[in-house]
Design a protein around this motif. Structure first.
Motif, PDB file in Angstrom:
ATOM      1  N   LYS A 365      43.153  49.923  75.549  1.00 56.01           N
ATOM      2  CA  LYS A 365      41.908  49.429  75.510  1.00 56.01           C
ATOM      3  C   LYS A 365      40.620  50.078  75.485  1.00 56.01           C
ATOM      4  O   LYS A 365      40.791  50.891  76.516  1.00 56.01           O
ATOM      5  CB  LYS A 365      41.707  48.583  76.984  1.00 56.01           C
ATOM      6  CG  LYS A 365      43.259  47.632  76.541  1.00 56.01           C
ATOM      7  CD  LYS A 365      42.684  46.558  78.086  1.00 56.01           C
ATOM      8  CE  LYS A 365      43.580  45.298  77.920  1.00 56.01           C
ATOM      9  NZ  LYS A 365      43.827  44.609  78.879  1.00 56.01           N
ATOM     10  N   TYR A 370      41.690  50.284  68.603  1.00 50.96           N
ATOM     11  CA  TYR A 370      42.205  48.971  69.909  1.00 50.96           C
ATOM     12  C   TYR A 370      41.369  47.556  69.337  1.00 50.96           C
ATOM     13  O   TYR A 370      41.557  46.493  69.001  1.00 50.96           O
ATOM     14  CB  TYR A 370      42.047  49.137  71.469  1.00 50.96           C
ATOM     15  CG  TYR A 370      42.345  47.543  71.963  1.00 50.96           C
ATOM     16  CD1 TYR A 370      44.056  47.214  72.200  1.00 50.96           C
ATOM     17  CD2 TYR A 370      41.662  47.124  72.401  1.00 50.96           C
ATOM     18  CE1 TYR A 370      44.360  46.704  73.264  1.00 50.96           C
ATOM     19  CE2 TYR A 370      41.773  46.203  73.450  1.00 50.96           C
ATOM     20  CZ  TYR A 370      43.547  45.731  73.153  1.00 50.96           C
ATOM     21  OH  TYR A 370      43.809  43.883  74.317  1.00 50.96           O
ATOM     22  N   ASP A 371      39.909  47.858  69.741  1.00 50.71           N
ATOM     23  CA  ASP A 371      38.708  46.633  69.021  1.00 50.71           C
ATOM     24  C   ASP A 371      39.153  46.381  67.843  1.00 50.71           C
ATOM     25  O   ASP A 371      38.788  45.044  67.405  1.00 50.71           O
ATOM     26  CB  ASP A 371      38.066  47.888  69.330  1.00 50.71           C
ATOM     27  CG  ASP A 371      37.438  47.305  70.604  1.00 50.71           C
ATOM     28  OD1 ASP A 371      38.150  47.004  70.899  1.00 50.71           O
ATOM     29  OD2 ASP A 371      36.843  48.619  71.265  1.00 50.71           O
ATOM     30  N   ILE A 374      41.934  44.207  67.390  1.00 55.91           N
ATOM     31  CA  ILE A 374      41.723  42.678  68.148  1.00 55.91           C
ATOM     32  C   ILE A 374      41.144  41.772  66.952  1.00 55.91           C
ATOM     33  O   ILE A 374      40.697  40.621  66.945  1.00 55.91           O
ATOM     34  CB  ILE A 374      40.800  42.720  69.099  1.00 55.91           C
ATOM     35  CG1 ILE A 374      42.052  42.854  70.422  1.00 55.91           C
ATOM     36  CG2 ILE A 374      40.589  41.338  69.496  1.00 55.91           C
ATOM     37  CD1 ILE A 374      43.306  42.789  70.641  1.00 55.91           C
ATOM     38  N   ARG A 375      40.012  42.256  66.844  1.00 57.24           N
ATOM     39  CA  ARG A 375      39.050  41.779  65.602  1.00 57.24           C
ATOM     40  C   ARG A 375      39.946  41.336  64.734  1.00 57.24           C
ATOM     41  O   ARG A 375      39.606  39.403  64.202  1.00 57.24           O
ATOM     42  CB  ARG A 375      37.841  43.012  64.886  1.00 57.24           C
ATOM     43  CG  ARG A 375      36.899  42.063  64.030  1.00 57.24           C
ATOM     44  CD  ARG A 375      36.063  42.814  63.336  1.00 57.24           C
ATOM     45  NE  ARG A 375      36.592  43.436  62.180  1.00 57.24           N
ATOM     46  CZ  ARG A 375      36.737  43.505  60.896  1.00 57.24           C
ATOM     47  NH1 ARG A 375      36.019  42.560  60.740  1.00 57.24           N
ATOM     48  NH2 ARG A 375      37.093  44.727  60.568  1.00 57.24           N
ATOM     49  N   THR A 377      43.176  39.902  64.142  1.00 57.54           N
ATOM     50  CA  THR A 377      43.794  39.455  64.748  1.00 57.54           C
ATOM     51  C   THR A 377      44.208  38.729  65.421  1.00 57.54           C
ATOM     52  O   THR A 377      44.558  37.236  65.453  1.00 57.54           O
ATOM     53  CB  THR A 377      45.753  40.063  65.457  1.00 57.54           C
ATOM     54  OG1 THR A 377      45.226  41.120  66.387  1.00 57.54           O
ATOM     55  CG2 THR A 377      45.988  41.337  63.559  1.00 57.54           C
ATOM     56  N   ASP A 379      44.104  38.854  68.738  1.00 57.33           N
ATOM     57  CA  ASP A 379      44.192  38.823  69.740  1.00 57.33           C
ATOM     58  C   ASP A 379      45.095  39.811  70.159  1.00 57.33           C
ATOM     59  O   ASP A 379      45.265  40.611  69.471  1.00 57.33           O
ATOM     60  CB  ASP A 379      45.361  37.372  70.616  1.00 57.33           C
ATOM     61  CG  ASP A 379      46.310  37.545  69.156  1.00 57.33           C
ATOM     62  OD1 ASP A 379      46.902  38.655  68.299  1.00 57.33           O
ATOM     63  OD2 ASP A 379      46.954  35.927  69.145  1.00 57.33           O
ATOM     64  N   ASP A 380      45.702  40.237  71.237  1.00 57.87           N
ATOM     65  CA  ASP A 380      46.441  41.566  71.676  1.00 57.87           C
ATOM     66  C   ASP A 380      48.192  41.152  71.117  1.00 57.87           C
ATOM     67  O   ASP A 380      48.907  42.220  71.798  1.00 57.87           O
ATOM     68  CB  ASP A 380      46.379  41.426  72.695  1.00 57.87           C
ATOM     69  CG  ASP A 380      46.602  40.785  73.839  1.00 57.87           C
ATOM     70  OD1 ASP A 380      47.358  39.715  73.317  1.00 57.87           O
ATOM     71  OD2 ASP A 380      47.016  41.345  75.037  1.00 57.87           O
ATOM     72  N   ILE A 383      49.702  44.307  69.055  1.00 56.95           N
ATOM     73  CA  ILE A 383      49.841  45.733  70.267  1.00 56.95           C
ATOM     74  C   ILE A 383      50.820  45.480  70.835  1.00 56.95           C
ATOM     75  O   ILE A 383      51.514  46.240  71.237  1.00 56.95           O
ATOM     76  CB  ILE A 383      48.542  45.390  70.422  1.00 56.95           C
ATOM     77  CG1 ILE A 383      47.342  45.663  69.823  1.00 56.95           C
ATOM     78  CG2 ILE A 383      48.063  46.432  71.898  1.00 56.95           C
ATOM     79  CD1 ILE A 383      45.663  45.746  70.049  1.00 56.95           C
ATOM     80  N   ASN A 384      51.125  43.702  71.644  1.00 56.71           N
ATOM     81  CA  ASN A 384      51.704  44.162  72.652  1.00 56.71           C
ATOM     82  C   ASN A 384      53.530  44.045  71.935  1.00 56.71           C
ATOM     83  O   ASN A 384      54.391  45.161  72.406  1.00 56.71           O
ATOM     84  CB  ASN A 384      51.706  42.424  73.015  1.00 56.71           C
ATOM     85  CG  ASN A 384      50.682  42.269  73.949  1.00 56.71           C
ATOM     86  OD1 ASN A 384      50.058  43.706  75.111  1.00 56.71           O
ATOM     87  ND2 ASN A 384      50.283  41.145  75.112  1.00 56.71           N
TER      88      ASN A 384
END
Length: 585
Positions: A365, A370-371, A374-375, A377, A379-380, A383-384
């Motif tokens: 994060k 990372y940002d 998120i932009r 998709t 959501d996270d 990543i998870n």
């Protein structure tokens, strides 16, 4: 006025000195703290940066020795320093940053080993071995308390040593053969059937049992007590050290299901750890691991503490109906060493681990990567599901000839016994197994439809290197193709292969300065003695009479005294002669 200014200057100097000393101590303390591995979310941080484990399982058991006899795998005391000096520089040159060991003697000193690991720029995952329930009884609160305290004492002994990556409490405690699950079943009357599902039991089901299945509740019962036991040990160890604690599980009995249902009972575990042997690819395992650890107490990194394939193509795995197997090393059965396939498969598995590394910038994060995810998709979730593993340990550093004494498929008795009969052979056993002769490279192992390309795992053949018994007591090593394949994956482009020299029988036991031609090179560690921080240990120079020193390049004390005495005698004789000459003149 001058005295007043001088006094003020001294006071100011003392204040500045004290402030500088305090700042230095704070920086040192901060650096020491940063040096300790810290787990946050799915990441392991060292020096404040995410750490990706490029690891090698390290069990340097020489030819003709065994983990089952002294020193019982503890080659990490000072008398065996010659092994680390042979191996760790090669492991470091391969691009690895960590090793995993499988235990040592609690009562012995391992400071020199840890110092050498640190000097080589490596970290070590130390396994605290429990063996089986017959070796380490766990039934009853008193027994469990004793084991937890023993483990904590060992963690306390080495504290937050900068060479230590983490501790593993036990190894594959969830294996039915280990007996721990059965012990908890007996004590807590879980009603758990230890036999495999295909034989009517609860162990190793194909699919997770549903809530109406008795195995659903009985398996939760035994695993809940296993996790509570592990939690007791981890909590006790954390009283003395903040170094991460884990317990390495076997990839059996749908372990991810057990973590999902009972893992919350071990909140003091910092990392989930599994040994995965799933063939050329891990498949959907990373996704399943993410799904099993979404709750706050289960949300931890998944470290892969063993992976890889063996380097032998065994005809035993070819025909499912051909059992037992009579082929032996060097015969005409189409069996052969297969370095190329081992290198290809191990490299692919290593790449997959890096794809799912939790140390990637996109997993952290606050980073631009990372940002951006998120932009893109929204959501996270991606990543998870991707940022799961902080690395892994390929198995293993060298072939281990002793492993033929214990394999999953055996004949009792084996082929060399007068009472041998195939009726006493397990499915796909090699008739020569078990083989207790640790000087022979046998083919003992077990069949596997998915874990190996030839459908057979040969336990003695997993090495990145393979040893050669030399005339001296130090084995030479041949680097297999997988060494270079992993080196290409783990190092920056441009590293020259010509900078690495394999320790063959001609160069593995070279003494410093060739003993200056005043002695011979001894390789027996029992003769050379223990190494120290200043050097020593095998190989060592055994100097000829009259010579001394590490290189046999100095005269020994007796020779010096003899020369000194001789010189003194010459002086006396010369004085007498000169006196006589003067008197006669």
């Amino acid at each position: 006025e001058i005295r007043r200014m001088a006094t003020f200057g001294r006071v100011r100097f003392r204040a500045l000195t004290a402030a500088a000393l305090a700042l230095t101590c704070a920086l040192v303390a901060h650096a020491a703290y940063e040096d300790i591995p810290v787990v946050k979310g799915r990441q392991i941080y060292i020096y404040g940066k995410p750490f990706h484990v490029r690891g090698v399982c390290y069990s340097p058991v020489p030819i003709n020795e065994s983990m089952l006899f002294g020193p019982y795998g503890d080659y990490f005391t000072a008398e065996y320093a010659f092994m680390w000096h042979r191996d760790l520089p090669l492991i470091k040159a391969m691009g690895a940053n960590s090793i995993r060991i499988y235990g040592w003697d609690d009562s012995s000193d391992h400071d020199l080993f840890l110092k050498y690991v640190m000097d080589m720029g490596l970290r070590v995952l130390i396994t605290y071995p429990l063996g089986s329930a017959s070796v380490t009884p766990v039934r009853g609160d008193a027994n469990r308390k004793k084991v937890a305290e023993r483990f904590a004492a060992q963690v306390h002994k080495y504290g937050e040593h900068p060479a230590i990556l983490a501790w593993s409490f036990g190894n594959e405690m969830n294996m039915e053969e280990a007996g721990f699950l059965a012990e908890f079943d007996r004590e807590f009357v879980c009603g758990w059937n230890k036999h495999e599902q295909k034989h009517g039991g609860c162990y190793n089901p194909v699919n997770p049992p549903n809530t109406s299945d008795p195995c659903y509740h009985s398996s939760y019962c035994v695993y809940s007590h296993l996790f509570r036991f592990i939690e007791q040990a981890a909590e006790e160890a954390h009283r003395y050290s903040s170094v991460p604690i884990m317990s390495c599980f076997a990839d059996t009995d749908l372990m991810l299901d057990k973590i999902q249902r009972a893992g919350h009972l071990a909140p003091s575990l910092n990392v989930w750890a599994l040994q995965l042997y799933r063939g050329y690819t891990f498949g959907a395992w990373f996704l399943h691991a993410a799904n099993a650890s979404r709750t706050p107490t289960n949300y931890k990194p998944f470290l892969i503490t063993e992976y890889g394939i063996d380097a032998y193509h065994d005809a035993c795995g070819k025909d499912p109906k051909a059992t037992p197997c009579y082929n032996q090393l060097g015969d005409f059965s189409e069996s052969h060493e297969d370095e190329g396939t081992q290198a290809l498969w191990d490299r692919n598995l290593t790449i997959e681990i890096s794809w799912h590394s939790s140390a990637q910038p996109m997993c952290i994060k606050g980073t631009k990567e990372y940002d951006e995810i998120i932009r893109l998709t929204g959501d996270d979730a991606y990543i998870n599901e991707t940022c799961i593993a902080p690395g892994g340990f390929v198995y293993g550093w060298m072939d281990e000839y002793w492993k033929g004494s214990h394999s999953a498929a055996e004949c009792h008795p084996n082929y060399w016994d007068a009472d041998f009969t195939i009726d006493k052979c397990e499915y796909k056993a090699h008739v020569t197994c078990p083989n207790w002769n640790a000087s022979l490279h046998d083919l003992c192992g077990q069949p596997s439809q998915t874990a190996s390309p030839d459908h057979y795992q040969n336990e003695e053949w997993f090495g990145i290197t393979t040893p050669t018994k030399c005339e001296n007591s130090i084995d030479g090593l041949r680097l297999r193709k997988v060494y270079w394949a992993l080196r290409e994956e783990w190092t920056e482009p441009g590293g020259g292969n010509d900078t690495i020299v394999a320790p063959t029988c001609t160069n593995v036991a070279m003494c410093p300065g060739n003993c200056s031609n005043h002695g011979h090179c001894e390789t027996n560690h029992l003769v050379c003695g223990e190494a120290t921080e200043k050097g020593g240990g095998a190989p060592c120079c055994m100097c000829d009479t009259g010579w001394a020193g590490e290189r046999c390049d100095m005269l020994d004390a007796k020779t010096k005294m003899s020369i000194g005495a001789g010189f003194s005698l010459l002086v006396v004789i010369g004085g007498i002669f000169l006196g006589n000459v003067l008197r006669s003149g």
